[in-house]
Design a protein around this motif. Sequence first.
Motif, PDB file in Angstrom:
ATOM      1  N   GLY A 223      -4.372   4.613  -5.268  1.00  0.00           N
ATOM      2  CA  GLY A 223      -5.018   5.061  -6.505  1.00  0.00           C
ATOM      3  C   GLY A 223      -4.819   6.532  -6.800  1.00  0.00           C
ATOM      4  N   ARG A 224      -4.868   7.363  -5.789  1.00  0.00           N
ATOM      5  CA  ARG A 224      -4.717   8.812  -5.982  1.00  0.00           C
ATOM      6  C   ARG A 224      -3.278   9.302  -5.803  1.00  0.00           C
ATOM      7  N   LYS A 225      -2.406   8.385  -5.389  1.00  0.00           N
ATOM      8  CA  LYS A 225      -0.999   8.727  -5.123  1.00  0.00           C
ATOM      9  C   LYS A 225      -0.907   9.869  -4.099  1.00  0.00           C
ATOM     10  N   GLN A 226      -1.691   9.740  -3.037  1.00  0.00           N
ATOM     11  CA  GLN A 226      -1.693  10.729  -1.959  1.00  0.00           C
ATOM     12  C   GLN A 226      -1.389  10.038  -0.640  1.00  0.00           C
ATOM     13  N   THR A 227      -1.043  10.837   0.338  1.00  0.00           N
ATOM     14  CA  THR A 227      -0.789  10.320   1.668  1.00  0.00           C
ATOM     15  C   THR A 227      -2.046  10.453   2.517  1.00  0.00           C
ATOM     16  N   TYR A 228      -2.422   9.365   3.155  1.00  0.00           N
ATOM     17  CA  TYR A 228      -3.553   9.341   4.082  1.00  0.00           C
ATOM     18  C   TYR A 228      -3.025   8.981   5.468  1.00  0.00           C
TER      19      TYR A 228
ATOM     20  N   MET B 213     -14.204  -1.831  10.229  1.00  0.00           N
ATOM     21  CA  MET B 213     -12.804  -1.391  10.318  1.00  0.00           C
ATOM     22  C   MET B 213     -11.980  -1.962   9.165  1.00  0.00           C
ATOM     23  N   GLY B 214     -12.220  -3.217   8.827  1.00  0.00           N
ATOM     24  CA  GLY B 214     -11.508  -3.833   7.709  1.00  0.00           C
ATOM     25  C   GLY B 214     -11.816  -3.150   6.389  1.00  0.00           C
ATOM     26  N   SER B 215     -13.074  -2.821   6.172  1.00  0.00           N
ATOM     27  CA  SER B 215     -13.459  -2.119   4.942  1.00  0.00           C
ATOM     28  C   SER B 215     -12.816  -0.743   4.869  1.00  0.00           C
ATOM     29  N   SER B 216     -12.734  -0.070   5.993  1.00  0.00           N
ATOM     30  CA  SER B 216     -12.113   1.258   6.005  1.00  0.00           C
ATOM     31  C   SER B 216     -10.616   1.177   5.740  1.00  0.00           C
ATOM     32  N   LEU B 217      -9.950   0.157   6.291  1.00  0.00           N
ATOM     33  CA  LEU B 217      -8.525  -0.033   6.001  1.00  0.00           C
ATOM     34  C   LEU B 217      -8.308  -0.254   4.512  1.00  0.00           C
ATOM     35  N   ARG B 218      -9.142  -1.066   3.925  1.00  0.00           N
ATOM     36  CA  ARG B 218      -9.050  -1.337   2.488  1.00  0.00           C
ATOM     37  C   ARG B 218      -9.311  -0.069   1.670  1.00  0.00           C
ATOM     38  N   TYR B 219     -10.309   0.710   2.097  1.00  0.00           N
ATOM     39  CA  TYR B 219     -10.642   1.954   1.402  1.00  0.00           C
ATOM     40  C   TYR B 219      -9.475   2.942   1.449  1.00  0.00           C
ATOM     41  N   VAL B 220      -8.886   3.116   2.632  1.00  0.00           N
ATOM     42  CA  VAL B 220      -7.765   4.049   2.773  1.00  0.00           C
ATOM     43  C   VAL B 220      -6.594   3.590   1.905  1.00  0.00           C
TER      44      VAL B 220
ATOM     45  N   PHE C 109      -4.495  -6.596   8.416  1.00  0.00           N
ATOM     46  CA  PHE C 109      -4.323  -5.851   7.167  1.00  0.00           C
ATOM     47  C   PHE C 109      -2.953  -6.166   6.586  1.00  0.00           C
ATOM     48  N   ASN C 110      -2.941  -6.680   5.361  1.00  0.00           N
ATOM     49  CA  ASN C 110      -1.700  -7.001   4.658  1.00  0.00           C
ATOM     50  C   ASN C 110      -1.246  -5.750   3.901  1.00  0.00           C
ATOM     51  N   HIS C 111      -0.104  -5.219   4.260  1.00  0.00           N
ATOM     52  CA  HIS C 111       0.388  -3.973   3.678  1.00  0.00           C
ATOM     53  C   HIS C 111       0.905  -4.139   2.247  1.00  0.00           C
ATOM     54  N   LEU C 112       1.203  -5.361   1.840  1.00  0.00           N
ATOM     55  CA  LEU C 112       1.748  -5.578   0.503  1.00  0.00           C
ATOM     56  C   LEU C 112       0.689  -5.554  -0.589  1.00  0.00           C
ATOM     57  N   ASN C 113      -0.485  -6.107  -0.300  1.00  0.00           N
ATOM     58  CA  ASN C 113      -1.523  -6.158  -1.330  1.00  0.00           C
ATOM     59  C   ASN C 113      -2.827  -5.464  -0.922  1.00  0.00           C
ATOM     60  N   GLY C 114      -2.891  -4.918   0.287  1.00  0.00           N
ATOM     61  CA  GLY C 114      -4.081  -4.186   0.728  1.00  0.00           C
ATOM     62  C   GLY C 114      -5.247  -5.065   1.126  1.00  0.00           C
ATOM     63  N   ARG C 115      -5.015  -6.350   1.293  1.00  0.00           N
ATOM     64  CA  ARG C 115      -6.095  -7.268   1.664  1.00  0.00           C
ATOM     65  C   ARG C 115      -6.310  -7.279   3.170  1.00  0.00           C
ATOM     66  N   VAL C 116      -7.563  -7.526   3.532  1.00  0.00           N
ATOM     67  CA  VAL C 116      -7.936  -7.578   4.935  1.00  0.00           C
ATOM     68  C   VAL C 116      -8.519  -8.957   5.229  1.00  0.00           C
TER      69      VAL C 116
ATOM     70  N   PRO D 217       1.722   6.728  -0.974  1.00  0.00           N
ATOM     71  CA  PRO D 217       1.304   6.338  -2.324  1.00  0.00           C
ATOM     72  C   PRO D 217       1.513   4.849  -2.631  1.00  0.00           C
ATOM     73  N   LEU D 218       2.328   4.169  -1.834  1.00  0.00           N
ATOM     74  CA  LEU D 218       2.513   2.728  -1.995  1.00  0.00           C
ATOM     75  C   LEU D 218       1.834   1.945  -0.871  1.00  0.00           C
ATOM     76  N   GLY D 219       1.024   2.616  -0.079  1.00  0.00           N
ATOM     77  CA  GLY D 219       0.368   1.965   1.050  1.00  0.00           C
ATOM     78  C   GLY D 219       1.210   2.112   2.309  1.00  0.00           C
ATOM     79  N   PRO D 220       0.802   1.492   3.400  1.00  0.00           N
ATOM     80  CA  PRO D 220       1.609   1.586   4.626  1.00  0.00           C
ATOM     81  C   PRO D 220       2.861   0.717   4.498  1.00  0.00           C
ATOM     82  N   GLU D 221       3.825   0.976   5.341  1.00  0.00           N
ATOM     83  CA  GLU D 221       5.080   0.238   5.277  1.00  0.00           C
ATOM     84  C   GLU D 221       5.032  -1.090   6.008  1.00  0.00           C
ATOM     85  N   GLU D 222       4.054  -1.260   6.904  1.00  0.00           N
ATOM     86  CA  GLU D 222       4.006  -2.459   7.734  1.00  0.00           C
ATOM     87  C   GLU D 222       2.579  -2.991   7.835  1.00  0.00           C
ATOM     88  N   PRO D 223       2.453  -4.279   8.163  1.00  0.00           N
ATOM     89  CA  PRO D 223       1.111  -4.822   8.386  1.00  0.00           C
ATOM     90  C   PRO D 223       0.508  -4.256   9.677  1.00  0.00           C
TER      91      PRO D 223
END
Length: 163
Positions: free
Chosen positions: A69-74, A56-63, A148-155, A126-132
């Motif tokens: 990276g792609r500037k898309q919404t997931y 789950m952590g790897s998938s959060l990081r991937y998303v 999941f840290n929403h500021l830097n994408g770290r898990v 495109p900037l990641g999620p708004e909240e942890p």
Amino acid sequence: MIIVNRQSSIVNSHRGFTLIELMVVVFIISISLALIMPSLWVSSDMSALRTEARHMGSSLRYVYDEAVGRKQTYLLNINLDDRSWGFESSGIARSFKIKGDIEINDVMIPSHGKISRGEITVVFGPLGPEEPIILHLRKGDSEYTVIFNHLNGRVKIHEGYVL
């Protein structure tokens, strides 16, 4: 003159093991297994839980990486009742089912609070999620926390229930 070789008769009489020696070896092996096996069973349960937390952590990081990276919404979808989760974007959709008797205990998102039932959709812009995001996984008495840290994408993954 007759020469008797006494050592050859002594060597021939000690070829095998006695029943007592075999019983002692079997007893020692059975005691060793009785002490070791319970710890192996517990660690395999913990291993499955830890593996699911890492997945789950790897998938959060991937998303996060794909959205930024792609500037898309997931969209990250977590279904607590169905024990499934996945993500989707334009042209890409993946879903996963949690294996075994591992369950998602709850999900914590600051604006929504603690969610323990139903379905949750988290938007990764495109900037990641708004909240942890904090996920708590449980299998029996064992628990793991995925943060999941929403500021830097770290898990970060912690053993136990961490807030």
